[in-house]
Design a protein around this motif. Sequence first.
Motif, short mmCIF file in Angstrom:
data_model
loop_
_atom_site.label_atom_id
_atom_site.label_comp_id
_atom_site.label_asym_id
_atom_site.label_seq_id
_atom_site.Cartn_x
_atom_site.Cartn_y
_atom_site.Cartn_z
N PHE A 105 0.83 -1.20 0.00
CA PHE A 105 0.00 0.00 0.00
C PHE A 105 0.87 1.25 0.00
CE2 PHE A 105 -2.12 3.38 2.38
CZ PHE A 105 -3.33 3.48 1.72
N VAL A 106 1.88 1.30 0.87
CA VAL A 106 2.74 2.47 0.97
C VAL A 106 3.50 2.68 -0.33
CG1 VAL A 106 4.74 3.47 2.15
CG2 VAL A 106 2.96 2.31 3.47
N ARG A 107 4.06 1.60 -0.87
CA ARG A 107 4.85 1.70 -2.10
C ARG A 107 4.02 2.25 -3.26
NH1 ARG A 107 9.11 0.21 -5.18
NH2 ARG A 107 8.74 -0.89 -7.13
N HIS A 108 2.82 1.73 -3.42
CA HIS A 108 2.00 2.17 -4.55
C HIS A 108 1.47 3.59 -4.32
CE1 HIS A 108 0.05 1.40 -8.31
NE2 HIS A 108 -1.15 1.63 -7.83
N LEU A 109 1.14 3.91 -3.08
CA LEU A 109 0.67 5.26 -2.79
C LEU A 109 1.77 6.28 -3.02
CD1 LEU A 109 -1.64 7.05 -1.87
CD2 LEU A 109 -0.95 6.64 0.50
N ASP A 110 3.01 5.93 -2.70
CA ASP A 110 4.14 6.81 -2.98
C ASP A 110 4.26 7.10 -4.47
OD1 ASP A 110 4.78 7.06 -0.33
OD2 ASP A 110 6.58 5.81 -0.40
N LEU A 111 4.12 6.06 -5.28
CA LEU A 111 4.17 6.25 -6.73
C LEU A 111 3.08 7.22 -7.17
CD1 LEU A 111 5.25 5.30 -9.59
CD2 LEU A 111 3.33 3.68 -9.55
N ALA A 112 1.86 7.01 -6.68
CA ALA A 112 0.75 7.88 -7.04
C ALA A 112 1.00 9.31 -6.58
CB ALA A 112 -0.55 7.34 -6.42
N GLU A 113 1.52 9.45 -5.37
CA GLU A 113 1.77 10.77 -4.79
C GLU A 113 2.80 11.54 -5.60
OE1 GLU A 113 0.26 13.28 -2.10
OE2 GLU A 113 -0.02 11.14 -1.71
N ILE A 114 3.89 10.88 -5.95
CA ILE A 114 4.98 11.55 -6.65
C ILE A 114 4.54 12.03 -8.03
CG2 ILE A 114 7.23 11.14 -7.75
CD1 ILE A 114 7.82 9.25 -5.35
N PHE A 115 3.74 11.22 -8.72
CA PHE A 115 3.39 11.55 -10.10
C PHE A 115 1.94 11.99 -10.29
CE2 PHE A 115 7.07 8.63 -10.52
CZ PHE A 115 7.95 9.55 -11.05
N GLN A 150 -0.96 11.30 5.20
CA GLN A 150 -0.07 12.29 4.59
C GLN A 150 -0.41 12.57 3.13
OE1 GLN A 150 3.85 10.67 5.17
NE2 GLN A 150 3.63 10.66 7.39
N SER A 151 -1.23 11.75 2.53
CA SER A 151 -1.52 11.88 1.10
C SER A 151 -2.17 13.23 0.79
CB SER A 151 -2.44 10.75 0.65
OG SER A 151 -2.84 10.94 -0.69
N GLN A 152 -1.72 13.84 -0.28
CA GLN A 152 -2.30 15.10 -0.77
C GLN A 152 -3.12 14.88 -2.04
OE1 GLN A 152 -1.86 18.15 0.99
NE2 GLN A 152 -1.19 16.60 2.45
N LEU A 153 -3.33 13.63 -2.37
CA LEU A 153 -4.06 13.30 -3.60
C LEU A 153 -5.57 13.36 -3.38
CD1 LEU A 153 -1.97 10.16 -4.57
CD2 LEU A 153 -1.89 12.39 -5.72
N HIS A 154 -6.30 13.30 -4.46
CA HIS A 154 -7.75 13.16 -4.40
C HIS A 154 -8.08 11.67 -4.50
CE1 HIS A 154 -8.48 17.47 -4.73
NE2 HIS A 154 -7.46 17.48 -5.57
#
Length: 515
Positions: free
Chosen positions: A346-356, A393-397
Amino acid sequence: MSWKEELDELALRREMTKKMGGPERIERHRAAGRLPVRERIDGLVDKGSFLEVGELAGTGVYDENGKLIDYVPSNFLTGRAKINKRPVVIAADDFTVRGGANDGAVGDKLMASERMAYDLQLPLVRLVDGTGGGGSVKNIETHGRTLLPKLRTWPLMTQNLATVPVVSMALGSVAGLGAARVAASHYSIMVRKSSQMFIAGPPVVAHIGQHFEKDELGGSGIHTKNGVVDDEVLTEQEAFERVRAFLSYLPRSVNELPPRAEPVPPKSSDFSWLRNAVPKQSRSVYKMRPILQSVVDADSFLETGKGWGRPLITGLARVNGYPVAVFASDPYHYGGAWDKQASEKFVRHLDLAEIFQLPVINFVDIPGFQIGLAAEKEGAMRYGVRALSAGVQSQLHWCTFIVRKAFGVAAASHHREGRYNFRYAWPSAQWGSLPIEGGLEVAYKRVIEAADDPDAERAAIEKRLRALSSPMRSAETFIVEDVIDPARTRELLEEFVETIAPLRTTGIRAFTYRP
Protein backbone atom coordinates in the motif's frame (compact mmCIF):
# COMPACT_ATOMS: atom_id res chain seq x y z
CA MET A 1 45.58 18.35 -45.81
CA SER A 2 42.41 16.62 -44.65
CA TRP A 3 41.00 14.82 -41.61
CA LYS A 4 40.34 11.62 -43.56
CA GLU A 5 42.67 9.51 -41.39
CA GLU A 6 40.95 10.65 -38.19
CA LEU A 7 37.50 10.21 -39.68
CA ASP A 8 38.43 6.71 -40.84
CA GLU A 9 39.61 5.86 -37.33
CA LEU A 10 36.41 7.25 -35.89
CA ALA A 11 34.35 5.08 -38.24
CA LEU A 12 36.49 2.05 -37.33
CA ARG A 13 36.01 2.64 -33.61
CA ARG A 14 32.25 3.00 -34.05
CA GLU A 15 32.18 -0.22 -36.02
CA MET A 16 34.21 -2.01 -33.33
CA THR A 17 31.71 -1.01 -30.63
CA LYS A 18 29.06 -3.04 -32.45
CA LYS A 19 30.97 -6.30 -31.97
CA MET A 20 30.22 -6.19 -28.21
CA GLY A 21 31.87 -9.24 -26.62
CA GLY A 22 32.49 -10.98 -29.94
CA PRO A 23 30.61 -13.71 -31.85
CA GLU A 24 31.38 -16.55 -29.42
CA ARG A 25 30.16 -14.72 -26.33
CA ILE A 26 27.13 -13.34 -28.12
CA GLU A 27 26.17 -16.84 -29.22
CA ARG A 28 26.59 -18.13 -25.68
CA HIS A 29 24.39 -15.26 -24.52
CA ARG A 30 21.68 -16.20 -27.03
CA ALA A 31 21.89 -19.86 -26.04
CA ALA A 32 20.94 -18.81 -22.51
CA GLY A 33 17.77 -17.26 -23.91
CA ARG A 34 19.01 -13.68 -23.63
CA LEU A 35 19.22 -10.98 -26.29
CA PRO A 36 22.42 -8.99 -26.95
CA VAL A 37 22.23 -5.52 -25.46
CA ARG A 38 21.82 -3.62 -28.71
CA GLU A 39 18.96 -5.87 -29.77
CA ARG A 40 17.37 -5.27 -26.39
CA ILE A 41 17.49 -1.53 -26.90
CA ASP A 42 16.12 -1.88 -30.44
CA GLY A 43 13.28 -4.05 -29.11
CA LEU A 44 12.38 -1.57 -26.39
CA VAL A 45 12.53 1.89 -27.98
CA ASP A 46 10.91 3.45 -31.03
CA LYS A 47 12.68 2.36 -34.20
CA GLY A 48 15.85 4.32 -34.94
CA SER A 49 15.43 6.64 -31.95
CA PHE A 50 18.42 5.58 -29.80
CA LEU A 51 21.13 8.26 -29.64
CA GLU A 52 24.07 6.75 -27.80
CA VAL A 53 26.16 8.81 -25.39
CA GLY A 54 29.75 7.70 -24.80
CA GLU A 55 29.79 5.22 -27.64
CA LEU A 56 33.59 5.39 -27.91
CA ALA A 57 34.25 4.48 -24.28
CA GLY A 58 36.15 1.22 -23.97
CA THR A 59 39.66 -0.23 -23.94
CA GLY A 60 41.86 0.21 -27.01
CA VAL A 61 44.77 -2.10 -27.97
CA TYR A 62 47.60 -0.44 -29.87
CA ASP A 63 50.72 -1.56 -31.77
CA GLU A 64 54.25 -0.23 -31.11
CA ASN A 65 53.48 2.76 -33.30
CA GLY A 66 50.38 3.70 -31.36
CA LYS A 67 47.98 2.51 -34.04
CA LEU A 68 44.67 1.02 -32.93
CA ILE A 69 44.59 -2.71 -33.68
CA ASP A 70 41.78 -3.91 -31.42
CA TYR A 71 39.11 -2.50 -29.20
CA VAL A 72 36.99 -3.82 -26.32
CA PRO A 73 33.85 -1.68 -26.02
CA SER A 74 32.40 -0.58 -22.70
CA ASN A 75 29.96 -3.03 -21.22
CA PHE A 76 27.58 -0.23 -20.25
CA LEU A 77 25.55 1.64 -22.87
CA THR A 78 23.62 4.82 -22.24
CA GLY A 79 21.87 7.44 -24.27
CA ARG A 80 18.52 8.98 -25.15
CA ALA A 81 15.69 7.40 -27.08
CA LYS A 82 11.93 7.52 -27.45
CA ILE A 83 9.29 5.13 -26.18
CA ASN A 84 5.81 5.70 -27.59
CA LYS A 85 7.21 8.94 -29.12
CA ARG A 86 8.19 10.26 -25.67
CA PRO A 87 11.86 10.84 -24.70
CA VAL A 88 13.61 8.60 -22.15
CA VAL A 89 17.13 7.82 -20.95
CA ILE A 90 18.43 4.28 -21.49
CA ALA A 91 21.04 2.63 -19.24
CA ALA A 92 21.96 -0.89 -20.37
CA ASP A 93 24.55 -3.50 -19.33
CA ASP A 94 26.36 -5.67 -21.89
CA PHE A 95 27.05 -8.99 -20.21
CA THR A 96 28.97 -10.29 -23.23
CA VAL A 97 31.84 -7.91 -22.36
CA ARG A 98 33.55 -9.21 -19.22
CA GLY A 99 30.27 -10.37 -17.66
CA GLY A 100 29.12 -6.86 -16.86
CA ALA A 101 32.11 -6.01 -14.63
CA ASN A 102 33.21 -2.39 -14.36
CA ASP A 103 35.42 -2.02 -17.41
CA GLY A 104 35.19 0.73 -20.00
CA ALA A 105 34.38 3.65 -17.68
CA VAL A 106 31.22 1.92 -16.43
CA GLY A 107 31.16 3.92 -13.20
CA ASP A 108 31.37 7.26 -15.00
CA LYS A 109 28.85 6.24 -17.65
CA LEU A 110 26.45 4.96 -15.00
CA MET A 111 26.71 8.32 -13.23
CA ALA A 112 26.15 10.07 -16.55
CA SER A 113 22.96 8.12 -17.19
CA GLU A 114 21.52 9.04 -13.80
CA ARG A 115 22.61 12.66 -14.20
CA MET A 116 21.15 12.81 -17.71
CA ALA A 117 17.76 11.63 -16.47
CA TYR A 118 17.77 14.06 -13.55
CA ASP A 119 19.00 17.19 -15.34
CA LEU A 120 16.91 16.62 -18.48
CA GLN A 121 13.87 15.52 -16.44
CA LEU A 122 13.44 12.31 -18.45
CA PRO A 123 12.23 8.85 -17.41
CA LEU A 124 15.10 6.41 -16.81
CA VAL A 125 14.95 2.82 -18.06
CA ARG A 126 17.65 0.45 -16.78
CA LEU A 127 18.40 -2.86 -18.54
CA VAL A 128 20.49 -4.56 -15.86
CA ASP A 129 22.52 -7.67 -16.68
CA GLY A 130 25.59 -8.22 -14.50
CA THR A 131 27.15 -6.51 -11.52
CA GLY A 132 25.88 -3.12 -12.58
CA GLY A 133 29.29 -1.48 -12.30
CA GLY A 134 30.23 -2.57 -8.82
CA GLY A 135 33.48 -4.21 -9.91
CA SER A 136 35.03 -7.62 -9.35
CA VAL A 137 37.80 -9.24 -7.33
CA LYS A 138 39.94 -9.31 -10.45
CA ASN A 139 40.14 -5.51 -10.25
CA ILE A 140 42.44 -5.88 -7.22
CA GLU A 141 45.18 -7.25 -9.44
CA THR A 142 44.31 -5.05 -12.39
CA HIS A 143 44.45 -1.81 -10.41
CA GLY A 144 46.91 -2.85 -7.73
CA ARG A 145 44.62 -1.72 -4.92
CA THR A 146 41.21 -2.28 -3.40
CA LEU A 147 38.38 0.23 -3.33
CA LEU A 148 36.47 1.40 -0.28
CA PRO A 149 32.76 0.85 -1.02
CA LYS A 150 30.98 4.12 -1.72
CA LEU A 151 27.52 4.99 -2.91
CA ARG A 152 28.68 7.49 -5.47
CA THR A 153 25.58 7.10 -7.63
CA TRP A 154 23.08 6.80 -4.78
CA PRO A 155 22.35 10.52 -4.20
CA LEU A 156 21.41 10.88 -7.86
CA MET A 157 19.43 7.63 -7.85
CA THR A 158 17.48 8.85 -4.83
CA GLN A 159 16.85 12.23 -6.43
CA ASN A 160 15.61 10.51 -9.56
CA LEU A 161 13.09 8.47 -7.58
CA ALA A 162 11.60 11.74 -6.34
CA THR A 163 11.65 13.38 -9.74
CA VAL A 164 11.33 11.11 -12.80
CA PRO A 165 9.87 7.66 -13.53
CA VAL A 166 12.51 4.97 -12.99
CA VAL A 167 11.99 1.48 -14.42
CA SER A 168 14.45 -1.43 -14.16
CA MET A 169 14.58 -4.83 -15.80
CA ALA A 170 16.75 -7.64 -14.42
CA LEU A 171 17.69 -9.49 -17.61
CA GLY A 172 20.35 -11.89 -16.33
CA SER A 173 22.12 -12.83 -13.12
CA VAL A 174 22.35 -9.58 -11.20
CA ALA A 175 24.26 -9.20 -7.94
CA GLY A 176 25.34 -6.50 -5.52
CA LEU A 177 24.96 -2.99 -6.86
CA GLY A 178 23.18 -4.30 -9.95
CA ALA A 179 20.50 -5.91 -7.78
CA ALA A 180 20.23 -2.71 -5.75
CA ARG A 181 19.69 -0.71 -8.95
CA VAL A 182 16.81 -2.99 -9.93
CA ALA A 183 15.16 -2.65 -6.52
CA ALA A 184 15.67 1.15 -6.48
CA SER A 185 12.92 1.72 -9.04
CA HIS A 186 9.30 2.70 -9.30
CA TYR A 187 8.69 -0.48 -11.28
CA SER A 188 10.87 -3.55 -11.74
CA ILE A 189 10.66 -6.76 -13.77
CA MET A 190 12.45 -10.11 -13.88
CA VAL A 191 12.35 -12.70 -16.67
CA ARG A 192 11.42 -16.12 -15.36
CA LYS A 193 14.30 -18.64 -15.40
CA SER A 194 16.72 -16.40 -17.31
CA SER A 195 17.18 -13.70 -14.65
CA GLN A 196 18.17 -13.87 -11.01
CA MET A 197 18.97 -11.31 -8.31
CA PHE A 198 21.27 -11.75 -5.33
CA ILE A 199 22.95 -9.81 -2.58
CA ALA A 200 25.72 -12.30 -3.34
CA GLY A 201 25.57 -15.13 -5.86
CA PRO A 202 25.92 -18.92 -5.34
CA PRO A 203 29.77 -19.03 -5.37
CA VAL A 204 29.97 -16.48 -2.55
CA VAL A 205 27.08 -17.99 -0.58
CA ALA A 206 28.79 -21.38 -0.77
CA HIS A 207 31.43 -20.00 1.61
CA ILE A 208 28.84 -19.82 4.38
CA GLY A 209 27.88 -23.44 3.76
CA GLN A 210 24.80 -22.86 1.63
CA HIS A 211 24.77 -24.46 -1.80
CA PHE A 212 22.11 -23.40 -4.28
CA GLU A 213 21.55 -23.13 -8.00
CA LYS A 214 20.96 -19.60 -9.25
CA ASP A 215 17.18 -19.87 -9.47
CA GLU A 216 16.98 -21.48 -6.04
CA LEU A 217 18.83 -18.58 -4.46
CA GLY A 218 17.47 -15.58 -6.35
CA GLY A 219 14.97 -16.49 -9.06
CA SER A 220 11.90 -14.48 -9.97
CA GLY A 221 9.76 -16.94 -8.00
CA ILE A 222 11.45 -15.64 -4.85
CA HIS A 223 11.65 -11.93 -5.50
CA THR A 224 8.17 -11.40 -6.95
CA LYS A 225 6.74 -13.00 -3.80
CA ASN A 226 8.80 -10.99 -1.31
CA GLY A 227 8.24 -7.62 -3.01
CA VAL A 228 11.85 -6.93 -4.00
CA VAL A 229 10.69 -6.99 -7.65
CA ASP A 230 7.24 -6.01 -8.86
CA ASP A 231 6.58 -8.47 -11.66
CA GLU A 232 7.90 -11.41 -13.66
CA VAL A 233 7.44 -12.13 -17.36
CA LEU A 234 8.22 -15.10 -19.58
CA THR A 235 10.31 -13.33 -22.23
CA GLU A 236 12.40 -10.22 -22.65
CA GLN A 237 10.01 -9.02 -25.34
CA GLU A 238 7.19 -9.21 -22.80
CA ALA A 239 9.30 -7.18 -20.37
CA PHE A 240 9.73 -4.47 -23.01
CA GLU A 241 5.97 -4.37 -23.57
CA ARG A 242 5.32 -4.01 -19.83
CA VAL A 243 7.81 -1.14 -19.58
CA ARG A 244 6.21 0.69 -22.49
CA ALA A 245 2.77 0.22 -20.94
CA PHE A 246 3.87 1.33 -17.45
CA LEU A 247 5.51 4.53 -18.70
CA SER A 248 2.41 5.45 -20.71
CA TYR A 249 0.57 6.26 -17.46
CA LEU A 250 3.28 8.55 -16.08
CA PRO A 251 4.50 12.05 -16.88
CA ARG A 252 7.99 12.84 -18.13
CA SER A 253 8.78 14.19 -14.64
CA VAL A 254 7.07 15.62 -11.57
CA ASN A 255 7.03 18.94 -13.37
CA GLU A 256 4.38 17.67 -15.76
CA LEU A 257 0.98 16.07 -15.21
CA PRO A 258 0.29 12.46 -16.24
CA PRO A 259 -0.67 12.39 -19.92
CA ARG A 260 -4.32 11.94 -20.77
CA ALA A 261 -4.92 9.29 -23.43
CA GLU A 262 -7.80 9.12 -25.86
CA PRO A 263 -10.87 8.23 -23.75
CA VAL A 264 -12.00 4.64 -24.28
CA PRO A 265 -15.34 3.38 -22.96
CA PRO A 266 -15.46 0.28 -20.75
CA LYS A 267 -15.78 -3.06 -22.48
CA SER A 268 -19.49 -3.11 -21.77
CA SER A 269 -22.03 -0.41 -21.03
CA ASP A 270 -24.15 -2.90 -19.07
CA PHE A 271 -23.15 -2.62 -15.41
CA SER A 272 -26.22 -4.33 -13.99
CA TRP A 273 -24.20 -7.45 -13.12
CA LEU A 274 -22.35 -5.43 -10.46
CA ARG A 275 -25.53 -5.46 -8.38
CA ASN A 276 -24.97 -9.17 -7.70
CA ALA A 277 -21.15 -9.25 -7.83
CA VAL A 278 -20.88 -9.52 -4.03
CA PRO A 279 -22.42 -12.62 -2.38
CA LYS A 280 -25.06 -12.16 0.32
CA GLN A 281 -23.14 -14.51 2.60
CA SER A 282 -20.39 -12.43 4.24
CA ARG A 283 -17.97 -15.37 4.41
CA SER A 284 -18.24 -16.11 0.67
CA VAL A 285 -15.49 -14.85 -1.64
CA TYR A 286 -15.82 -13.18 -5.02
CA LYS A 287 -13.46 -11.93 -7.72
CA MET A 288 -12.49 -8.29 -7.44
CA ARG A 289 -10.46 -7.98 -10.66
CA PRO A 290 -13.46 -8.33 -13.01
CA ILE A 291 -15.14 -5.53 -11.08
CA LEU A 292 -12.12 -3.26 -11.57
CA GLN A 293 -11.73 -4.13 -15.23
CA SER A 294 -15.38 -3.44 -15.94
CA VAL A 295 -15.44 0.14 -14.62
CA VAL A 296 -12.18 1.53 -16.05
CA ASP A 297 -11.41 2.25 -19.69
CA ALA A 298 -11.32 -0.98 -21.70
CA ASP A 299 -8.05 -2.91 -21.41
CA SER A 300 -6.45 -0.12 -19.38
CA PHE A 301 -5.89 -1.92 -16.06
CA LEU A 302 -2.19 -2.71 -15.59
CA GLU A 303 -1.74 -4.68 -12.38
CA THR A 304 1.57 -4.35 -10.54
CA GLY A 305 2.99 -6.51 -7.76
CA LYS A 306 0.53 -9.34 -8.29
CA GLY A 307 2.73 -11.94 -6.60
CA TRP A 308 3.17 -10.25 -3.20
CA GLY A 309 1.00 -8.50 -0.62
CA ARG A 310 -1.85 -10.46 -2.15
CA PRO A 311 -4.73 -9.28 0.08
CA LEU A 312 -4.27 -5.96 -1.76
CA ILE A 313 -4.52 -5.45 -5.52
CA THR A 314 -2.60 -2.49 -6.94
CA GLY A 315 -2.14 -1.15 -10.43
CA LEU A 316 -2.67 1.65 -12.93
CA ALA A 317 -5.68 2.30 -15.12
CA ARG A 318 -7.50 5.04 -17.00
CA VAL A 319 -10.91 6.59 -16.57
CA ASN A 320 -12.02 8.76 -19.49
CA GLY A 321 -8.38 8.68 -20.58
CA TYR A 322 -7.05 10.04 -17.25
CA PRO A 323 -4.40 7.85 -15.56
CA VAL A 324 -5.33 6.76 -12.03
CA ALA A 325 -3.76 4.62 -9.31
CA VAL A 326 -5.88 1.61 -8.35
CA PHE A 327 -6.16 -0.02 -4.93
CA ALA A 328 -8.55 -2.89 -4.23
CA SER A 329 -9.03 -5.64 -1.69
CA ASP A 330 -8.77 -9.27 -2.75
CA PRO A 331 -11.05 -11.42 -0.55
CA TYR A 332 -9.43 -14.58 -1.97
CA HIS A 333 -6.39 -13.93 0.26
CA TYR A 334 -7.05 -13.87 4.00
CA GLY A 335 -10.45 -12.36 3.22
CA GLY A 336 -8.66 -9.14 2.27
CA ALA A 337 -7.13 -8.71 5.75
CA TRP A 338 -3.85 -6.80 5.69
CA ASP A 339 -0.57 -8.42 6.69
CA LYS A 340 2.92 -6.90 6.72
CA GLN A 341 3.31 -7.27 2.96
CA ALA A 342 -0.06 -5.76 2.13
CA SER A 343 0.79 -2.72 4.24
CA GLU A 344 4.18 -2.33 2.54
CA LYS A 345 2.54 -2.69 -0.86
CA PHE A 346 0.00 0.00 0.00
CA VAL A 347 2.74 2.47 0.97
CA ARG A 348 4.85 1.70 -2.10
CA HIS A 349 2.00 2.17 -4.55
CA LEU A 350 0.67 5.26 -2.79
CA ASP A 351 4.14 6.81 -2.98
CA LEU A 352 4.17 6.25 -6.73
CA ALA A 353 0.75 7.88 -7.04
CA GLU A 354 1.77 10.77 -4.79
CA ILE A 355 4.98 11.55 -6.65
CA PHE A 356 3.39 11.55 -10.10
CA GLN A 357 -0.03 12.99 -9.24
CA LEU A 358 -2.16 9.96 -10.00
CA PRO A 359 -5.64 10.24 -8.44
CA VAL A 360 -6.60 7.25 -6.30
CA ILE A 361 -9.55 4.95 -6.84
CA ASN A 362 -10.04 2.50 -4.02
CA PHE A 363 -12.33 -0.55 -3.77
CA VAL A 364 -12.56 -1.62 -0.15
CA ASP A 365 -13.26 -4.98 1.45
CA ILE A 366 -11.01 -5.02 4.51
CA PRO A 367 -11.96 -7.11 7.59
CA GLY A 368 -8.98 -5.59 9.44
CA PHE A 369 -5.36 -6.49 9.98
CA GLN A 370 -4.55 -10.18 9.99
CA ILE A 371 -4.73 -11.68 13.45
CA GLY A 372 -2.97 -14.55 15.19
CA LEU A 373 0.54 -15.49 16.24
CA ALA A 374 2.09 -15.26 12.76
CA ALA A 375 0.78 -11.72 12.28
CA GLU A 376 2.07 -10.66 15.68
CA LYS A 377 5.50 -12.17 15.02
CA GLU A 378 5.93 -10.41 11.67
CA GLY A 379 5.04 -7.06 13.20
CA ALA A 380 1.84 -6.52 11.22
CA MET A 381 0.82 -3.60 13.43
CA ARG A 382 4.09 -1.69 12.87
CA TYR A 383 3.77 -1.94 9.10
CA GLY A 384 0.07 -1.21 9.31
CA VAL A 385 0.74 2.00 11.21
CA ARG A 386 3.17 3.06 8.47
CA ALA A 387 0.45 2.47 5.88
CA LEU A 388 -2.09 4.49 7.86
CA SER A 389 0.43 7.32 8.23
CA ALA A 390 1.06 7.31 4.48
CA GLY A 391 -2.67 7.60 3.85
CA VAL A 392 -3.04 10.54 6.21
CA GLN A 393 -0.07 12.29 4.59
CA SER A 394 -1.52 11.88 1.10
CA GLN A 395 -2.30 15.10 -0.77
CA LEU A 396 -4.06 13.30 -3.60
CA HIS A 397 -7.75 13.16 -4.40
CA TRP A 398 -9.34 9.81 -3.54
CA CYS A 399 -12.51 8.13 -4.75
CA THR A 400 -13.46 5.21 -2.53
CA PHE A 401 -16.12 2.55 -2.99
CA ILE A 402 -16.81 0.46 0.10
CA VAL A 403 -17.74 -2.78 -1.60
CA ARG A 404 -18.12 -4.96 1.46
CA LYS A 405 -16.19 -4.99 4.76
CA ALA A 406 -14.48 -2.05 6.42
CA PHE A 407 -13.53 -3.10 9.94
CA GLY A 408 -10.94 -2.16 12.52
CA VAL A 409 -7.92 0.10 12.35
CA ALA A 410 -6.85 -1.23 8.93
CA ALA A 411 -10.08 -0.07 7.31
CA ALA A 412 -9.25 3.52 8.28
CA SER A 413 -6.91 3.44 5.29
CA HIS A 414 -9.88 3.63 2.95
CA HIS A 415 -9.76 7.44 2.74
CA ARG A 416 -7.68 10.51 3.60
CA GLU A 417 -8.58 11.78 7.03
CA GLY A 418 -8.91 15.57 7.25
CA ARG A 419 -9.64 16.23 3.58
CA TYR A 420 -12.69 15.92 1.37
CA ASN A 421 -13.21 12.43 -0.01
CA PHE A 422 -15.34 11.08 -2.81
CA ARG A 423 -16.80 8.12 -0.91
CA TYR A 424 -19.61 5.75 -1.80
CA ALA A 425 -20.93 2.58 -0.23
CA TRP A 426 -22.45 -0.32 -2.10
CA PRO A 427 -25.54 -1.86 -0.42
CA SER A 428 -23.31 -4.84 0.43
CA ALA A 429 -21.09 -2.64 2.64
CA GLN A 430 -20.55 -3.47 6.29
CA TRP A 431 -18.39 -1.61 8.80
CA GLY A 432 -17.55 -1.25 12.45
CA SER A 433 -14.83 -1.77 15.02
CA LEU A 434 -15.07 -5.56 14.64
CA PRO A 435 -16.88 -7.90 12.26
CA ILE A 436 -20.17 -8.96 13.79
CA GLU A 437 -19.45 -12.68 13.54
CA GLY A 438 -16.30 -12.30 15.65
CA GLY A 439 -17.29 -9.44 17.92
CA LEU A 440 -20.59 -10.85 19.17
CA GLU A 441 -18.78 -13.86 20.64
CA VAL A 442 -17.10 -11.44 23.02
CA ALA A 443 -19.82 -8.87 23.56
CA TYR A 444 -22.64 -11.41 24.08
CA LYS A 445 -20.65 -14.29 25.55
CA ARG A 446 -22.68 -14.63 28.76
CA VAL A 447 -26.02 -14.31 26.97
CA ILE A 448 -25.10 -17.00 24.47
CA GLU A 449 -23.73 -19.36 27.12
CA ALA A 450 -26.84 -18.96 29.28
CA ALA A 451 -29.25 -19.71 26.46
CA ASP A 452 -31.02 -23.07 26.18
CA ASP A 453 -29.90 -23.22 22.56
CA PRO A 454 -26.61 -21.25 22.24
CA ASP A 455 -26.46 -21.65 18.45
CA ALA A 456 -29.99 -20.34 17.96
CA GLU A 457 -29.30 -17.46 20.34
CA ARG A 458 -26.11 -16.56 18.49
CA ALA A 459 -27.95 -16.61 15.14
CA ALA A 460 -30.76 -14.43 16.51
CA ILE A 461 -28.30 -11.86 17.86
CA GLU A 462 -26.38 -11.79 14.60
CA LYS A 463 -29.59 -11.27 12.60
CA ARG A 464 -30.61 -8.41 14.89
CA LEU A 465 -27.21 -6.73 14.64
CA ARG A 466 -27.03 -7.07 10.89
CA ALA A 467 -30.33 -5.28 10.51
CA LEU A 468 -28.90 -2.39 12.53
CA SER A 469 -25.56 -2.38 10.64
CA SER A 470 -27.08 -1.67 7.23
CA PRO A 471 -25.22 1.13 5.42
CA MET A 472 -28.62 2.80 5.00
CA ARG A 473 -28.75 3.34 8.78
CA SER A 474 -25.30 4.97 8.66
CA ALA A 475 -26.34 7.19 5.77
CA GLU A 476 -29.18 8.56 7.90
CA THR A 477 -26.63 10.26 10.16
CA PHE A 478 -24.12 11.08 7.39
CA ILE A 479 -21.59 8.50 8.61
CA VAL A 480 -21.29 7.66 4.95
CA GLU A 481 -21.99 10.26 2.28
CA ASP A 482 -23.96 8.07 -0.08
CA VAL A 483 -25.10 4.51 -0.69
CA ILE A 484 -25.26 3.80 -4.41
CA ASP A 485 -26.52 1.30 -6.91
CA PRO A 486 -23.29 -0.52 -7.92
CA ALA A 487 -24.28 -0.06 -11.56
CA ARG A 488 -23.51 3.68 -11.12
CA THR A 489 -19.86 3.07 -10.22
CA ARG A 490 -18.44 3.94 -13.64
CA GLU A 491 -20.62 7.05 -13.89
CA LEU A 492 -19.32 8.30 -10.54
CA LEU A 493 -15.70 7.53 -11.44
CA GLU A 494 -16.09 9.67 -14.55
CA GLU A 495 -17.47 12.54 -12.47
CA PHE A 496 -14.55 12.15 -10.04
CA VAL A 497 -11.78 12.39 -12.64
CA GLU A 498 -13.40 15.27 -14.48
CA THR A 499 -13.94 17.20 -11.24
CA ILE A 500 -10.41 16.86 -9.90
CA ALA A 501 -8.52 17.09 -13.22
CA PRO A 502 -8.09 20.90 -13.01
CA LEU A 503 -6.91 20.63 -9.39
CA ARG A 504 -3.85 18.45 -10.03
CA THR A 505 -0.53 20.17 -9.40
CA THR A 506 3.10 19.53 -10.30
CA GLY A 507 6.35 19.57 -8.36
CA ILE A 508 8.34 17.45 -5.91
CA ARG A 509 6.38 15.89 -3.07
CA ALA A 510 7.61 15.73 0.53
CA PHE A 511 6.61 13.16 3.14
CA THR A 512 7.02 13.48 6.88
CA TYR A 513 8.09 10.71 9.25
CA ARG A 514 6.31 7.37 9.00
CA PRO A 515 6.62 5.17 12.13
